[in-house]
Scaffold this motif. Sequence first.
Motif, PDB file in Angstrom:
ATOM      1  N   ALA A 431       6.930  -0.651   1.756  1.00 38.50           N
ATOM      2  CA  ALA A 431       5.567  -0.095   1.739  1.00 38.50           C
ATOM      3  C   ALA A 431       4.653  -1.167   1.183  1.00 38.50           C
ATOM      4  CB  ALA A 431       5.504   1.160   0.864  1.00 38.50           C
ATOM      5  N   GLY A 432       3.379  -1.063   1.522  1.00 43.92           N
ATOM      6  CA  GLY A 432       2.441  -2.106   1.106  1.00 43.92           C
ATOM      7  C   GLY A 432       1.949  -1.965  -0.324  1.00 43.92           C
ATOM      8  N   MET A 433       1.950  -0.751  -0.840  1.00 45.58           N
ATOM      9  CA  MET A 433       1.430  -0.540  -2.198  1.00 45.58           C
ATOM     10  C   MET A 433       2.394   0.361  -2.971  1.00 45.58           C
ATOM     11  SD  MET A 433      -2.512  -0.068  -1.016  1.00 45.58           S
ATOM     12  CE  MET A 433      -2.027   0.724   0.502  1.00 45.58           C
ATOM     13  N   VAL A 434       2.822  -0.108  -4.134  1.00 48.88           N
ATOM     14  CA  VAL A 434       3.873   0.569  -4.885  1.00 48.88           C
ATOM     15  C   VAL A 434       3.360   0.925  -6.272  1.00 48.88           C
ATOM     16  CG1 VAL A 434       6.234   0.358  -5.747  1.00 48.88           C
ATOM     17  CG2 VAL A 434       5.580  -0.825  -3.639  1.00 48.88           C
ATOM     18  N   GLY A 435       3.581   2.161  -6.682  1.00 51.82           N
ATOM     19  CA  GLY A 435       3.188   2.588  -8.022  1.00 51.82           C
ATOM     20  C   GLY A 435       4.421   2.834  -8.881  1.00 51.82           C
ATOM     21  N   VAL A 436       4.394   2.372 -10.117  1.00 59.26           N
ATOM     22  CA  VAL A 436       5.449   2.694 -11.069  1.00 59.26           C
ATOM     23  C   VAL A 436       4.819   3.619 -12.109  1.00 59.26           C
ATOM     24  CG1 VAL A 436       7.064   1.781 -12.771  1.00 59.26           C
ATOM     25  CG2 VAL A 436       6.637   0.508 -10.645  1.00 59.26           C
ATOM     26  N   ASN A 437       5.186   4.870 -12.051  1.00 60.59           N
ATOM     27  CA  ASN A 437       4.559   5.934 -12.861  1.00 60.59           C
ATOM     28  C   ASN A 437       3.051   6.021 -12.590  1.00 60.59           C
ATOM     29  OD1 ASN A 437       7.027   6.689 -14.163  1.00 60.59           O
ATOM     30  ND2 ASN A 437       6.835   4.843 -15.404  1.00 60.59           N
ATOM     31  N   VAL A 438       2.639   5.565 -11.425  1.00 61.13           N
ATOM     32  CA  VAL A 438       1.245   5.651 -10.963  1.00 61.13           C
ATOM     33  C   VAL A 438       1.307   6.268  -9.560  1.00 61.13           C
ATOM     34  CG1 VAL A 438      -0.792   4.308 -10.256  1.00 61.13           C
ATOM     35  CG2 VAL A 438       0.476   3.636 -12.296  1.00 61.13           C
ATOM     36  N   PRO A 439       0.799   7.483  -9.372  1.00 63.60           N
ATOM     37  CA  PRO A 439       1.044   8.157  -8.087  1.00 63.60           C
ATOM     38  C   PRO A 439       0.215   7.621  -6.921  1.00 63.60           C
ATOM     39  CG  PRO A 439      -0.306   9.529  -9.513  1.00 63.60           C
ATOM     40  CD  PRO A 439       0.084   8.335 -10.328  1.00 63.60           C
ATOM     41  N   ILE A 440      -1.010   7.148  -7.217  1.00 59.33           N
ATOM     42  CA  ILE A 440      -1.866   6.633  -6.130  1.00 59.33           C
ATOM     43  C   ILE A 440      -2.191   5.172  -6.434  1.00 59.33           C
ATOM     44  CG2 ILE A 440      -4.037   6.941  -4.865  1.00 59.33           C
ATOM     45  CD1 ILE A 440      -3.981   9.811  -5.333  1.00 59.33           C
ATOM     46  N   PRO A 441      -1.313   4.258  -6.039  1.00 58.90           N
ATOM     47  CA  PRO A 441      -1.502   2.862  -6.435  1.00 58.90           C
ATOM     48  C   PRO A 441      -2.488   2.108  -5.538  1.00 58.90           C
ATOM     49  CG  PRO A 441       0.564   3.109  -5.247  1.00 58.90           C
ATOM     50  CD  PRO A 441      -0.048   4.468  -5.306  1.00 58.90           C
ATOM     51  N   VAL A 442      -3.750   2.532  -5.564  1.00 61.06           N
ATOM     52  CA  VAL A 442      -4.788   1.823  -4.801  1.00 61.06           C
ATOM     53  C   VAL A 442      -5.204   0.598  -5.611  1.00 61.06           C
ATOM     54  CG1 VAL A 442      -7.139   1.941  -3.893  1.00 61.06           C
ATOM     55  CG2 VAL A 442      -5.618   3.907  -3.680  1.00 61.06           C
ATOM     56  N   PRO A 443      -5.054  -0.595  -5.042  1.00 57.91           N
ATOM     57  CA  PRO A 443      -5.344  -1.798  -5.833  1.00 57.91           C
ATOM     58  C   PRO A 443      -6.824  -1.931  -6.198  1.00 57.91           C
ATOM     59  CG  PRO A 443      -4.148  -2.328  -3.808  1.00 57.91           C
ATOM     60  CD  PRO A 443      -4.597  -0.910  -3.698  1.00 57.91           C
ATOM     61  N   VAL A 444      -7.098  -2.594  -7.299  1.00 57.42           N
ATOM     62  CA  VAL A 444      -8.476  -2.943  -7.656  1.00 57.42           C
ATOM     63  C   VAL A 444      -9.005  -3.959  -6.642  1.00 57.42           C
ATOM     64  CG1 VAL A 444      -8.327  -2.479 -10.125  1.00 57.42           C
ATOM     65  CG2 VAL A 444      -7.549  -4.691  -9.236  1.00 57.42           C
ATOM     66  N   GLY A 445     -10.350  -4.143  -6.665  1.00 59.62           N
ATOM     67  CA  GLY A 445     -11.008  -4.940  -5.623  1.00 59.62           C
ATOM     68  C   GLY A 445     -10.494  -6.356  -5.469  1.00 59.62           C
ATOM     69  N   TYR A 446     -10.004  -6.960  -6.554  1.00 61.77           N
ATOM     70  CA  TYR A 446      -9.593  -8.369  -6.474  1.00 61.77           C
ATOM     71  C   TYR A 446      -8.123  -8.528  -6.101  1.00 61.77           C
ATOM     72  CZ  TYR A 446      -9.642  -6.739 -11.327  1.00 61.77           C
ATOM     73  OH  TYR A 446      -9.537  -5.961 -12.452  1.00 61.77           O
ATOM     74  N   HIS A 447      -7.438  -7.415  -5.800  1.00 62.18           N
ATOM     75  CA  HIS A 447      -6.166  -7.476  -5.083  1.00 62.18           C
ATOM     76  C   HIS A 447      -6.434  -6.855  -3.717  1.00 62.18           C
ATOM     77  CE1 HIS A 447      -3.351  -8.713  -8.331  1.00 62.18           C
ATOM     78  NE2 HIS A 447      -4.388  -8.330  -9.065  1.00 62.18           N
ATOM     79  N   SER A 448      -5.550  -7.031  -2.767  1.00 64.81           N
ATOM     80  CA  SER A 448      -5.836  -6.501  -1.429  1.00 64.81           C
ATOM     81  C   SER A 448      -5.125  -5.178  -1.207  1.00 64.81           C
ATOM     82  CB  SER A 448      -5.414  -7.520  -0.368  1.00 64.81           C
ATOM     83  OG  SER A 448      -6.112  -8.729  -0.565  1.00 64.81           O
ATOM     84  N   PHE A 449      -5.656  -4.383  -0.272  1.00 69.36           N
ATOM     85  CA  PHE A 449      -5.151  -3.046   0.025  1.00 69.36           C
ATOM     86  C   PHE A 449      -4.579  -3.044   1.437  1.00 69.36           C
ATOM     87  CE2 PHE A 449      -5.398   1.064   1.958  1.00 69.36           C
ATOM     88  CZ  PHE A 449      -5.418   2.048   0.976  1.00 69.36           C
ATOM     89  N   GLY A 450      -3.375  -2.524   1.605  1.00 67.61           N
ATOM     90  CA  GLY A 450      -2.866  -2.397   2.971  1.00 67.61           C
ATOM     91  C   GLY A 450      -1.439  -1.927   3.006  1.00 67.61           C
ATOM     92  N   GLY A 451      -1.061  -1.330   4.133  1.00 73.21           N
ATOM     93  CA  GLY A 451       0.280  -0.788   4.277  1.00 73.21           C
ATOM     94  C   GLY A 451       1.165  -1.661   5.147  1.00 73.21           C
ATOM     95  N   TRP A 452       2.389  -1.182   5.329  1.00 71.99           N
ATOM     96  CA  TRP A 452       3.352  -1.809   6.225  1.00 71.99           C
ATOM     97  C   TRP A 452       3.589  -0.871   7.410  1.00 71.99           C
ATOM     98  CZ3 TRP A 452       8.172  -4.308   3.408  1.00 71.99           C
ATOM     99  CH2 TRP A 452       7.736  -5.294   2.515  1.00 71.99           C
ATOM    100  N   LYS A 453       4.352  -1.350   8.335  1.00 71.61           N
ATOM    101  CA  LYS A 453       4.800  -0.573   9.503  1.00 71.61           C
ATOM    102  C   LYS A 453       3.605   0.076  10.210  1.00 71.61           C
ATOM    103  CE  LYS A 453       8.332   1.361   7.018  1.00 71.61           C
ATOM    104  NZ  LYS A 453       9.552   2.156   6.841  1.00 71.61           N
ATOM    105  N   GLU A 454       3.662   1.372  10.540  1.00 76.30           N
ATOM    106  CA  GLU A 454       2.578   1.953  11.335  1.00 76.30           C
ATOM    107  C   GLU A 454       1.347   2.310  10.498  1.00 76.30           C
ATOM    108  OE1 GLU A 454       3.673   4.934  14.169  1.00 76.30           O
ATOM    109  OE2 GLU A 454       5.430   3.831  14.810  1.00 76.30           O
ATOM    110  N   SER A 455       1.331   1.851   9.262  1.00 76.42           N
ATOM    111  CA  SER A 455       0.132   2.059   8.442  1.00 76.42           C
ATOM    112  C   SER A 455      -0.838   0.890   8.545  1.00 76.42           C
ATOM    113  CB  SER A 455       0.522   2.274   6.973  1.00 76.42           C
ATOM    114  OG  SER A 455       1.245   3.484   6.844  1.00 76.42           O
TER     115      SER A 455
END
Length: 497
Positions: A431-455
Amino acid sequence: MKTIDHWIGGKPVEGGSGNWGPVFDPATGEQAKRVALASVEEVDQAVAAAAAAAADWGTLSLARRTGVLFKYRELLDAHRDELAELITAEHGKVHSDALGEVARGLEIVELACGIPQLLKGELSTQVSTRVDVSSIRQPVGVVAGITPFNFPAMVPMWMFPLAIACGNTFVLKPSEKVPSTAYRLAELASEAGLPEGVLNVVNGDRVAVERLLEHPDVDAISFVGSTPIARHIFTTGTANGKRVQALGGAKNHMLVLPDADLDLAADSAVNAAYGSAGERCMAVSVVVAVGATGDELVARIAERARAVRIGPGDDPASEMGPLITREHRDKVAGYVSGAAAQGAEVVVDGTGLVVEGHERGHFLGVSLLDRVPVGSDAYQDEIFGPVLCVVRAETYEEALRLVNSSRWGNGTAIFTRDGGAARRFQLEVQAGMVGVNVPIPVPVGYHSFGGWKESLFGDHHIYGSDGVHFYTRGKVVTTRWPDPSDGGINLGFPSNH
Ligand code: NAD
């Protein structure tokens, strides 16, 4: 009835094609506004405005570009509440949630204010005798952005602030279900001093999108929406020679290991599954209960789910608002009854909810499904509503296999107190974004956001350094300032010496 037109060349442009779409207030179920649905000619007008502005904007000094962006940041900050109200009126999400997405969008404007640092090139001196090499990045040209209904402010702001900071001009085609926020964002950009034609908003549906995909003056396309449309945008856009990043749908799994803090996991599952009525691409839609945690975890989630307060988004007492349309609400409700027929246990059934005084609103209560069969529609499809599926797994390995066999790979999370297990998961999960004890790991603006596979279709995640790369082209310059001793005929392969 209020009409939402286009914003082209720094001013309002009436939709002349005579095609209009309805814009609903999801809390009442009534049509509140109408939106222009652009004809091919109207799209062409927006692209022409962007193309005409591209040369001047692309060569304007960084100091002057960022001067506008700093002013824009201040204006947006001062209009947070107004923008959030527009979002709630058309999307339905609660005001605090709408404010949250404005804040995340603002983060990208703040990132864009620092573009001089992000655009710095590279220089190697004396790569050969008296020869230097520099790498620079230049704007791509005209960028089109096509955005979904579920984040009327944030997703457009993932795109255009960075694209224009890089020196491009922009044509935004927001979702026709929620058009007002994007229009207001463009008005405010003009107020901040953005030259006419740099940011244009063309409202519309499929007709507008198809024209953008084939228009010869559109150089790049950023898309966010559902997987089937993302795939279409990517294949058609690239076949037409454009660079494309197309972010698609999701089915995000949250693993709960036996050693996790179960109260934290239950709180997180409820917040991430039902926030924004589950209409988030990073919503948790499947909890995988590993080992013996299942019964206790489901009981704690159910207790919290039953207490979620549902009502109009502009009522401060509401924690969750309505769904976007009546058709979507009914489709989501169908997954609950369908799952029961396919073998799931319905622990909490929200399908009968009626909100007093808002009987025609697109409301749906929250649902919790346990022991959801992996073959069922509720597990296989992106539901995009307030329905949380729980699947049981005996071991970490079985849970990981489940996540990795999903056709999507947007976000995922693990809840555990075991650092070693969390580390394994980070490395092993697809997966493109992984959370450890964080359920919605949306990156902050200075990291990039994106998924893998059909995402995600394309090579670049959105915003952050990937965004800067996507919105610029590389150029490498090799320079020699000759010495009188240089020169002479030599037909051999040039070598460094
Ligand atoms: P959608 O795909 O229906 O629409 C997205 C955009 O595409 C809209 O602007 C719409 O007008 C246009 N569009 C729709 N149908 C089209 C067609 N047939 N041809 C050309 N253009 C078309 O998505 P939506 O329902 O607005 O948004 C929800 C979806 O977006 C969910 O699947 C969600 O997961 C996804 N999403 C993904 C992310 C992400 O970052 N990966 C973020 C937000 C939303």
